[in-house]
Design a protein around this motif. Sequence first.
Motif, mmCIF file in Angstrom:
data_model
loop_
_atom_site.group_PDB
_atom_site.id
_atom_site.type_symbol
_atom_site.label_atom_id
_atom_site.label_comp_id
_atom_site.label_asym_id
_atom_site.label_seq_id
_atom_site.Cartn_x
_atom_site.Cartn_y
_atom_site.Cartn_z
ATOM 1 N N LEU A 94 -80.322 0.108 -136.087
ATOM 2 C CA LEU A 94 -80.342 1.566 -135.955
ATOM 3 C C LEU A 94 -81.355 2.134 -136.945
ATOM 4 O O LEU A 94 -81.225 1.946 -138.157
ATOM 5 C CB LEU A 94 -78.949 2.146 -136.241
ATOM 6 N N SER A 96 -81.961 5.377 -137.392
ATOM 7 C CA SER A 96 -81.349 6.564 -137.985
ATOM 8 C C SER A 96 -80.601 6.195 -139.263
ATOM 9 O O SER A 96 -79.735 5.323 -139.241
ATOM 10 C CB SER A 96 -80.381 7.141 -136.948
ATOM 11 N N MET C 138 -77.704 10.107 -141.709
ATOM 12 C CA MET C 138 -78.134 9.750 -140.355
ATOM 13 C C MET C 138 -79.229 10.699 -139.859
ATOM 14 O O MET C 138 -80.020 10.340 -138.983
ATOM 15 C CB MET C 138 -76.942 9.797 -139.400
ATOM 16 N N MET D 72 -69.109 11.669 -133.076
ATOM 17 C CA MET D 72 -70.291 12.346 -133.612
ATOM 18 C C MET D 72 -71.395 11.372 -133.953
ATOM 19 O O MET D 72 -72.558 11.733 -134.021
ATOM 20 C CB MET D 72 -69.928 13.144 -134.857
ATOM 21 N N PHE D 73 -71.039 10.129 -134.210
ATOM 22 C CA PHE D 73 -72.054 9.181 -134.645
ATOM 23 C C PHE D 73 -72.606 8.339 -133.502
ATOM 24 O O PHE D 73 -73.794 8.333 -133.273
ATOM 25 C CB PHE D 73 -71.525 8.346 -135.815
ATOM 26 N N ARG D 76 -74.326 10.625 -130.770
ATOM 27 C CA ARG D 76 -75.573 11.277 -131.161
ATOM 28 C C ARG D 76 -76.654 10.289 -131.594
ATOM 29 O O ARG D 76 -77.719 10.217 -131.004
ATOM 30 C CB ARG D 76 -75.289 12.254 -132.297
ATOM 31 N N TYR D 77 -76.339 9.521 -132.639
ATOM 32 C CA TYR D 77 -77.382 8.669 -133.206
ATOM 33 C C TYR D 77 -77.573 7.397 -132.376
ATOM 34 O O TYR D 77 -78.679 6.875 -132.286
ATOM 35 C CB TYR D 77 -77.052 8.339 -134.658
ATOM 36 N N TRP D 107 -73.469 16.166 -127.585
ATOM 37 C CA TRP D 107 -73.857 15.247 -128.664
ATOM 38 C C TRP D 107 -74.910 14.258 -128.189
ATOM 39 O O TRP D 107 -75.887 13.983 -128.886
ATOM 40 C CB TRP D 107 -72.643 14.489 -129.216
#
Lengths: 309, 309, 309, 309
Positions: A94, A96, C138, D72-73, D76-77, D107
């Motif tokens: 990842l 990010s 992030m 949320m993680f 999104r990411y 998201w």
Amino acid sequence: LHAALKHKPHITMDDGADLISLLHTDYAAQAKDIYGSMEETTTGVIRLRALERDKKLKLPVVAVNDARTKNMFDNRYGTGQSTLDGIIRATNILLSGSVFVVAGYGWCGRGLASRARGMGARVIVTEVDHLVALEAVMDGFEVMPMADAASKGDIFCTVTGNTHVIRKEHFAAMKDGAVVCNSGHFDVEIDMKALATSAGAPPKELRHSLQEYILPGGKRLLVLAEGRLVNLAAAEGHPPTVMDMSFATQSLAAEYVAKNKGKLEIKVHTLSLEIEELIASLKLRSMGVAIDTLTDEQKNYLASWEGGT
Amino acid sequence: LHAALKHKPHITMDDGADLISLLHTDYAAQAKDIYGSMEETTTGVIRLRALERDKKLKLPVVAVNDARTKNMFDNRYGTGQSTLDGIIRATNILLSGSVFVVAGYGWCGRGLASRARGMGARVIVTEVDHLVALEAVMDGFEVMPMADAASKGDIFCTVTGNTHVIRKEHFAAMKDGAVVCNSGHFDVEIDMKALATSAGAPPKELRHSLQEYILPGGKRLLVLAEGRLVNLAAAEGHPPTVMDMSFATQSLAAEYVAKNKGKLEIKVHTLSLEIEELIASLKLRSMGVAIDTLTDEQKNYLASWEGGT
Amino acid sequence: LHAALKHKPHITMDDGADLISLLHTDYAAQAKDIYGSMEETTTGVIRLRALERDKKLKLPVVAVNDARTKNMFDNRYGTGQSTLDGIIRATNILLSGSVFVVAGYGWCGRGLASRARGMGARVIVTEVDHLVALEAVMDGFEVMPMADAASKGDIFCTVTGNTHVIRKEHFAAMKDGAVVCNSGHFDVEIDMKALATSAGAPPKELRHSLQEYILPGGKRLLVLAEGRLVNLAAAEGHPPTVMDMSFATQSLAAEYVAKNKGKLEIKVHTLSLEIEELIASLKLRSMGVAIDTLTDEQKNYLASWEGGT
Amino acid sequence: LHAALKHKPHITMDDGADLISLLHTDYAAQAKDIYGSMEETTTGVIRLRALERDKKLKLPVVAVNDARTKNMFDNRYGTGQSTLDGIIRATNILLSGSVFVVAGYGWCGRGLASRARGMGARVIVTEVDHLVALEAVMDGFEVMPMADAASKGDIFCTVTGNTHVIRKEHFAAMKDGAVVCNSGHFDVEIDMKALATSAGAPPKELRHSLQEYILPGGKRLLVLAEGRLVNLAAAEGHPPTVMDMSFATQSLAAEYVAKNKGKLEIKVHTLSLEIEELIASLKLRSMGVAIDTLTDEQKNYLASWEGGT
């Protein structure tokens, strides 16, 4: 190359000035029959200019490499994307939230730093040139020596054109699990021998293009594509939609040489601005983008201003 | 200027080659006593090169303007910030969500487009040069002729160095409430006369540097600083932390001229790379940023590579 | 406030629940005549919920503050721009290349961090909440305790809603020339007393809203607006083009209360989604932006999906 | 699933509430022996809440899906990166300079829009919710209905959770060579039947996960992974470094259920904030990131402020 020259070509496309080299030695007799040659690498252009400087150049050459349509686009926009592509395919890491160290802030480095940031990484840049380093700082990147970056990075990528940019002392300072790769010149930017020596044992192949070295104490370092160009080895290289510009530059240069058969001075030519503008305008048209044209009033204004009045 | 020359200076710092002009006409007798002159504008450098080309140049000059430490930093990083500063002070408009049209994608335009995007605006770029327009496209900006952009923009800013970039037909196409300003060369980029004629009545001063023109039908157009440089007229110009580089370039050029008194060839000199590197290194040091230095092995590699082996 | 209540209003707009407080004490007799009250601050909503929980609330109130059209837009997009505006007006500092420390990554902090990065700064975030801190990481920001950030930052801005976020030990660690300001809640985020004590001598007013404290040893710290909200003190606060949404929320809430006179339950109401959607749709229309609407097929799909089939 | 239940588990981890469904029908007798169940999808949570609302729920369940550490993680990411990864692997298209249409700004859509912009694309967003659309505008994206975006996009990606977001009329409006894919919910977001009908002939498989449909008149449309999730079909899904958070959430929820055997109320539980903070703090620690902790003074300030004084 020998085979190519045995066909007695009139126009040659060269990479690294290898053909030119033969045309000045073993095949010197053919040089006079060549209308012109195109050179697409920096190294090749340097050789050609050396020949020219020494007044030994025997035929006209075009430094295609120096065209902005060649180096500004594929180096910057191509490398940025294809390098990240290679890293992700090899590791599925990842980006990010990662700390991404870009060694070198030339066209390739700018493209890569910009894209890595765009993917959510925190980017650190290393450089040896003060002016270039200052641009990186002003662009909002953290700049520091590799000796300091080594202990901070999660991912390292070299794009310097130089040798041994990541060395023994840097491997020693890296975090467990750090990813190390190269998207620069040749496979010399990472000192692979030093790593192999540090590790003692041969690396373990974890995935395609992903090798794990274990250092004394158990620290693992992940090297992509054995230090070769990660975008070529682990992905597909630059997208065709940017290489088209490089190829257009080559072929229009060839057309120019053909049309000017016998008229070109024996020297290193740069591609004319007209051809560069033509390529850019065709590319824009293919993307459906129109732009402004100067009005007569504006042409006059620029002309008189350029005249200094 | 006359006063300055009456003091019989040994070194001159020029803006637009005005002093040089006098030194080739009314004060021609003094030219031989001048060690050298520095020129800090593009216009001035063009005049100087014209003099040189015509073999009329009478003293050595340094094209300070051409130094990267001068034009790459204050044009790009200075203009980006100070132009937005001027626009916000004059209007208190929210950039986020606005459509921001940048006319011209040179150093100033790049800085401005990048910062406007960074503030949340959607940026449209207009250009006349195909290569530059293509860079803007590749940088993710929408590129179109001003005739198309005119009806889309909420804010327009010209940074082209050309004349009448925003004209009568563009005003006619704009949205009610559009903001129009210039941060480029002189106050000629926006055709203010055409706007005054279109409006009929004189504009209303809404705030400092903010004038409202009402067009037939009632459409309101907001012009900042009467079309003059909005970062100077409505804000404070570039921050000192970027002008320091321009001034360092000037003063080190002066020192160079002083130290080489009588030894400089009569021509247009460009600042040496050593001085540029020195300025950049001092700036980096003042920011607390250290960078890498080449190892001996790397110097050798570059040297041999440059030699073409 | 007393004057306001003496006019015997039917609808009240409150800030911090001060009117409500009076309507539960000195003016309790009037409470039954009020159709409803709107509250626009977080603090006020907390007080109202306490009253509700204790079953002491005497009239219906609408927590306007909790509407997304209120807090998500002006906090994020307004604060981001207006805070930078305040900092630039007070200092004319170049953000590009600076290290900008944002304390707190709530809506205000996100807006500010995003815009500071967009202006070319390198942004460091400090936080006390692990989940929020992880989002900042992030999003590509560097996250660390203020004790570590103190020695790295060129500019510090607090947006936490808490007290004494920058304290004596942080001032002691800062670099010479560091800029310190607040755009959060009240003037308590920076421990101004500790700074004054550390400095010994009173600060020097360098420019409007810019005070220089000199610490023992000669280190200079620049404090903006005496630690009060820098966007209000040194600039003009949020642009009207984002405050319009907050005001629309207030006035449509008032209309709702008026139309539902006598029908509203005595409790803390949140603004209906319909009103929020209306405000957002009006704002989009004013910006000339159209969006999609669900097809019947899509409505059915969502309905059946929500039903779990 | 039947096999799983035949092992008579005490704790169940569910996807889409399928196990729960069986535990309320065929395996109802086992429900009382289950300490609790975890649900990781939005669809499942909706079903569970429906059961709860109807007072038919027979065992305690934890809505793991609703944890911020889960949605949320990775949404999104994770989606941002893995979707671009899938698109690049399937097409090797250059994102830089392309027009990238993101359908849906939840998201997933935010992650994708942000990363596509970060890779140099010009991003257009489509939405059906006014508030969300307004956020996209304020974030600097161009927002318009799909009917308008269809003729502008080079690449389309749906992330809406809805059905038939790209339909017959949109295919008809698209440019020759447009790339169409989905990274949302199921393979229903793109109306593949309508495309097949429009095309007449079956598509041609150009590369892995890349099919070319030719429409009447010869226009080519490129569909990735037959409209299924492009990040799973053409790449490797989310990186483990973001899935670790989702799995940590699942396992800590399981531990919580085990430790509270027999004590959990029969309802839909949300994961406690303590567990979410724990996961986030572990993740930060694994990344080597430290954050601030509240001082006693700050705790008191927040407590008293929350108390309304």
